[in-house]
Design a protein around this motif. Sequence first.
Motif, PDB file in Angstrom:
ATOM      1  N   PHE A  32       0.845  -1.195   0.000  1.00 26.11           N
ATOM      2  CA  PHE A  32       0.000   0.000   0.000  1.00 26.11           C
ATOM      3  C   PHE A  32       0.880   1.245   0.000  1.00 26.11           C
ATOM      4  O   PHE A  32       2.007   1.243   0.514  1.00 26.11           O
ATOM      5  N   VAL A  33       0.355   2.280  -0.576  1.00 22.61           N
ATOM      6  CA  VAL A  33       0.933   3.622  -0.517  1.00 22.61           C
ATOM      7  C   VAL A  33      -0.210   4.551  -0.130  1.00 22.61           C
ATOM      8  O   VAL A  33      -1.290   4.488  -0.731  1.00 22.61           O
ATOM      9  N   ARG A  34      -0.017   5.377   0.877  1.00 21.75           N
ATOM     10  CA  ARG A  34      -1.094   6.248   1.334  1.00 21.75           C
ATOM     11  C   ARG A  34      -0.543   7.624   1.700  1.00 21.75           C
ATOM     12  O   ARG A  34       0.640   7.778   2.045  1.00 21.75           O
ATOM     13  N   TYR A  35      -1.426   8.620   1.620  1.00 17.70           N
ATOM     14  CA  TYR A  35      -1.081   9.986   2.014  1.00 17.70           C
ATOM     15  C   TYR A  35      -2.110  10.414   3.044  1.00 17.70           C
ATOM     16  O   TYR A  35      -3.291  10.590   2.732  1.00 17.70           O
ATOM     17  N   ASP A  36      -1.661  10.574   4.290  1.00 21.05           N
ATOM     18  CA  ASP A  36      -2.562  10.902   5.389  1.00 21.05           C
ATOM     19  C   ASP A  36      -2.849  12.406   5.433  1.00 21.05           C
ATOM     20  O   ASP A  36      -1.970  13.230   5.186  1.00 21.05           O
ATOM     21  N   TYR A  37      -4.070  12.720   5.814  1.00 22.25           N
ATOM     22  CA  TYR A  37      -4.525  14.087   6.005  1.00 22.25           C
ATOM     23  C   TYR A  37      -4.328  14.912   4.723  1.00 22.25           C
ATOM     24  O   TYR A  37      -3.711  15.964   4.720  1.00 22.25           O
ATOM     25  N   LEU A  38      -4.878  14.382   3.649  1.00 21.13           N
ATOM     26  CA  LEU A  38      -4.745  15.013   2.337  1.00 21.13           C
ATOM     27  C   LEU A  38      -5.321  16.420   2.314  1.00 21.13           C
ATOM     28  O   LEU A  38      -4.819  17.297   1.602  1.00 21.13           O
ATOM     29  N   ASN A  39      -6.393  16.666   3.089  1.00 28.18           N
ATOM     30  CA  ASN A  39      -7.100  17.948   3.046  1.00 28.18           C
ATOM     31  C   ASN A  39      -6.600  18.950   4.082  1.00 28.18           C
ATOM     32  O   ASN A  39      -7.298  19.916   4.403  1.00 28.18           O
ATOM     33  N   LYS A  40      -5.411  18.755   4.634  1.00 27.46           N
ATOM     34  CA  LYS A  40      -4.862  19.714   5.590  1.00 27.46           C
ATOM     35  C   LYS A  40      -4.755  21.088   4.939  1.00 27.46           C
ATOM     36  O   LYS A  40      -4.217  21.237   3.845  1.00 27.46           O
ATOM     37  N   GLY A  41      -5.281  22.088   5.593  1.00 27.83           N
ATOM     38  CA  GLY A  41      -5.268  23.447   5.085  1.00 27.83           C
ATOM     39  C   GLY A  41      -6.519  23.839   4.328  1.00 27.83           C
ATOM     40  O   GLY A  41      -6.746  25.029   4.077  1.00 27.83           O
ATOM     41  N   LEU A  42      -7.354  22.850   3.972  1.00 25.33           N
ATOM     42  CA  LEU A  42      -8.575  23.162   3.237  1.00 25.33           C
ATOM     43  C   LEU A  42      -9.606  23.814   4.144  1.00 25.33           C
ATOM     44  O   LEU A  42     -10.184  24.842   3.813  1.00 25.33           O
ATOM     45  N   PHE A  43      -9.848  23.207   5.310  1.00 20.77           N
ATOM     46  CA  PHE A  43     -10.763  23.791   6.280  1.00 20.77           C
ATOM     47  C   PHE A  43     -10.043  24.269   7.535  1.00 20.77           C
ATOM     48  O   PHE A  43     -10.468  25.208   8.185  1.00 20.77           O
ATOM     49  N   SER A  44      -8.966  23.578   7.875  1.00 20.42           N
ATOM     50  CA  SER A  44      -8.200  23.930   9.066  1.00 20.42           C
ATOM     51  C   SER A  44      -6.758  23.517   8.862  1.00 20.42           C
ATOM     52  O   SER A  44      -6.446  22.721   7.971  1.00 20.42           O
ATOM     53  N   ARG A  45      -5.875  24.021   9.717  1.00 23.83           N
ATOM     54  CA  ARG A  45      -4.455  23.716   9.603  1.00 23.83           C
ATOM     55  C   ARG A  45      -4.063  22.501  10.441  1.00 23.83           C
ATOM     56  O   ARG A  45      -2.916  22.074  10.432  1.00 23.83           O
ATOM     57  N   GLY A  46      -5.016  21.943  11.178  1.00 25.99           N
ATOM     58  CA  GLY A  46      -4.735  20.786  12.019  1.00 25.99           C
ATOM     59  C   GLY A  46      -5.895  20.528  12.965  1.00 25.99           C
ATOM     60  O   GLY A  46      -6.898  21.237  12.944  1.00 25.99           O
ATOM     61  N   TYR A  47      -5.762  19.496  13.805  1.00 28.46           N
ATOM     62  CA  TYR A  47      -6.854  19.166  14.707  1.00 28.46           C
ATOM     63  C   TYR A  47      -6.307  18.486  15.963  1.00 28.46           C
ATOM     64  O   TYR A  47      -5.143  18.087  16.038  1.00 28.46           O
ATOM     65  N   TYR A  48      -7.178  18.394  16.972  1.00 27.92           N
ATOM     66  CA  TYR A  48      -6.848  17.759  18.244  1.00 27.92           C
ATOM     67  C   TYR A  48      -7.865  16.664  18.550  1.00 27.92           C
ATOM     68  O   TYR A  48      -9.006  16.711  18.112  1.00 27.92           O
ATOM     69  N   THR A  49      -7.445  15.676  19.359  1.00 27.89           N
ATOM     70  CA  THR A  49      -8.389  14.787  20.027  1.00 27.89           C
ATOM     71  C   THR A  49      -8.233  14.878  21.547  1.00 27.89           C
ATOM     72  O   THR A  49      -9.127  14.489  22.287  1.00 27.89           O
ATOM     73  N   VAL A  50      -7.060  15.380  22.015  1.00 23.90           N
ATOM     74  CA  VAL A  50      -6.781  15.599  23.433  1.00 23.90           C
ATOM     75  C   VAL A  50      -6.275  17.029  23.589  1.00 23.90           C
ATOM     76  O   VAL A  50      -5.523  17.527  22.741  1.00 23.90           O
ATOM     77  N   ASP A  51      -6.685  17.709  24.638  1.00 25.75           N
ATOM     78  CA  ASP A  51      -6.321  19.107  24.853  1.00 25.75           C
ATOM     79  C   ASP A  51      -4.799  19.296  24.866  1.00 25.75           C
ATOM     80  O   ASP A  51      -4.081  18.605  25.582  1.00 25.75           O
ATOM     81  N   ARG A  52      -4.337  20.234  24.028  1.00 25.96           N
ATOM     82  CA  ARG A  52      -2.934  20.661  23.942  1.00 25.96           C
ATOM     83  C   ARG A  52      -1.997  19.628  23.316  1.00 25.96           C
ATOM     84  O   ARG A  52      -0.782  19.799  23.320  1.00 25.96           O
TER      85      ARG A  52
END
Length: 676
Positions: A638-658
């Motif tokens: 397999f070849v994959r590219y994670d978080y392809l849409n980075k920058g489209l709606f936001s520059r990143g995200y969290y699941t745990v504070d900080r």
Amino acid sequence: MYNMLRKIFFLFFILVNTLQAFAQFGSTLRRNDGFGFDTTSTNKPTSNRDISVDSLRKQLDGKKDSVVFNAKYIKFTKAAFLEDSTRLFNLDTTAKDFQHFNPLNDPHSPTMNLGVLGMAFRPMLFEPRKDIGFDIGLHYFDRYIEGPQDIKYYQARARYTELYYVSPFGGKQEEMFHVLHSQNIKPNWNMGAKYAKTGSQGYYAGQVSDILNASLWNWYQSKSKRYTLLVSANFNTIKSNETGSIFNDSVFTAKTIVEPLFERTRLYNSREAGNARHNVKNNTIFVKQFYNIGKQRLVDSGEVALPTQRVSYAFSYNRQKYNFRYGRVDTTGLFKNYYIYQDSTSDSTRLDHVRNEFAYSFYIRGKRISFLKNEVKVNAGLVQDYYRYNQYTYNKNFQTLTLKGNVTYGLSNRINLNVGLQQIFQGPYIGDFLYEANSEVKLSNSVGSIFLGAYSQNQSPAVNYEMQTSNHRRWDLNFDRTKTQNLSFAYSNPKFDLKAKAEYFLVSNYLYFGADANGDITPAQVSGNINMLKLTLSKDFHVGKLTLENYIVYQKTDYESVLRTPEIYTFHSLYMHQDLFKVLKMDFGFDIKYFGKYTANSYAPDIGQFYNKDNTRFDTWPIVDAWVRTNWKRANLFVRYDYLNKGLFSRGYYTVDRYPMPYSVARFGLSWNFYD
């Protein structure tokens, strides 16, 4: 090792590119039907142009005959599938879900985590543990640990070796490697070993992890099929740095010229030794024996024995060690108290667990039988557990006795009922129990099946809620048992690739970690009842070569501020299938993950626990990954590219504070099976 794997990867591409040259021999190439079976008839006559592999070897080696081994010669099972008889499964040599390599990103069981494979996590969805009795409470590394329940026992008519490797392109984030080998010493005796290594350099400063998993196993069955012996040993070591989170809490909302790797973190300093680190070891020795008494029926050409009576004995010894080291004093305010050491931190927790389990089963079957159907099965067992727990000056030694029972009634090939119980009747956890009942009703092949379930659980508090004696945390508390009632209804229709499930939970005296007046972690208990409704839907659509897989979860609770799980979670996979050169199978498409807003957890790095502190809620957007996966005979890629849409709606995200989640990264994975 890395250079060797690069060569293997390069060789794979060379082999793929040579397939077209062998296309003229297409009628002699063995085809895979997608389930690990060879669909090419070995009795098919050949033309003047078609030369079979066996004939070619005969000409070259001067032998009368030879065998070309493939996946159908290798089968496997697990200890859980040997309780009634020997249930064997074929190897899955397809590339199905091969691109989902990360246990933290399981599409059907996502996690809130610190952003790096090898660091702490907790389930994102509501997934209560169905355990009773003693619980150490330290489950933040569970998915990285392999135990006896994970061992695959092989029935290998040929020697079987498996290579697996995952790596990013041009980086060291989250490299994974394992090698597995198994072979039959005799037709009824198999042995094997596995070595696995996972490591990451992370995305932010100090996010370093190193995981080692090793295992050995032995599966022996007497020629009469009456006696079975399983022996296994698991060795797990996890080294995981703690950063204490980054200082910049607006890394995704405000412009910055600082690369993520150079963002300041609370507990890591590249110029000093003694950075914060967890060192966890979890080792298990496991032995289980079965013996069939009285008459037994041999089915599947004598490969499987169905007993009328069976006795079993299982022994296991498990040692767990949890160490946290930090070689200096925290100046950021993360650690406010120093109860033991004033200039550094060295915490240690240890558990030794010995288990002996005796069981007796008997079966009543009709004259006409199908595998594990049309029968009454009664299983009764006694479990003796001995624990020795130590944390600094706190020591606890004790044993418990548990009665286990299970009754299964197959009313017909379409209806069955299973009732089980576990009850602790001796020791400090007397009164803990788990009662459950499940039933399956198969309506028809076209209509599908209905599953009904219910369980009642009475669970004592985990030890880390009531007793903590470490450098920065100290409490000695008493809590009531947590009571959980569950009802579930599920429907499955394989013909339409449809699964649906509704679950209702009623939880009394729920335990969790909250924050005190100073913002420090502290155990807490809800005195009332918590209601949780969980609805799950899985549906796949197929249009020509196009497939859309969907997994949707809806959760609704009256205590969202305590449980802190998203109300909605969805996972979708859209991909197209294409065959190249008749032997190379390829899928390419996108994965899309989305979870709704929820109040984020904080994290206490010294004890590895997530807790409720601030009322921080983050905006959420879909996360898109692009991938290609291929299958060619014995190899998957397999070849994959994670978080392809980075920058489209936001520059990143969290699941745990900080604790920011990873940014975009490209990676590849390769697995290769060898049978000879």
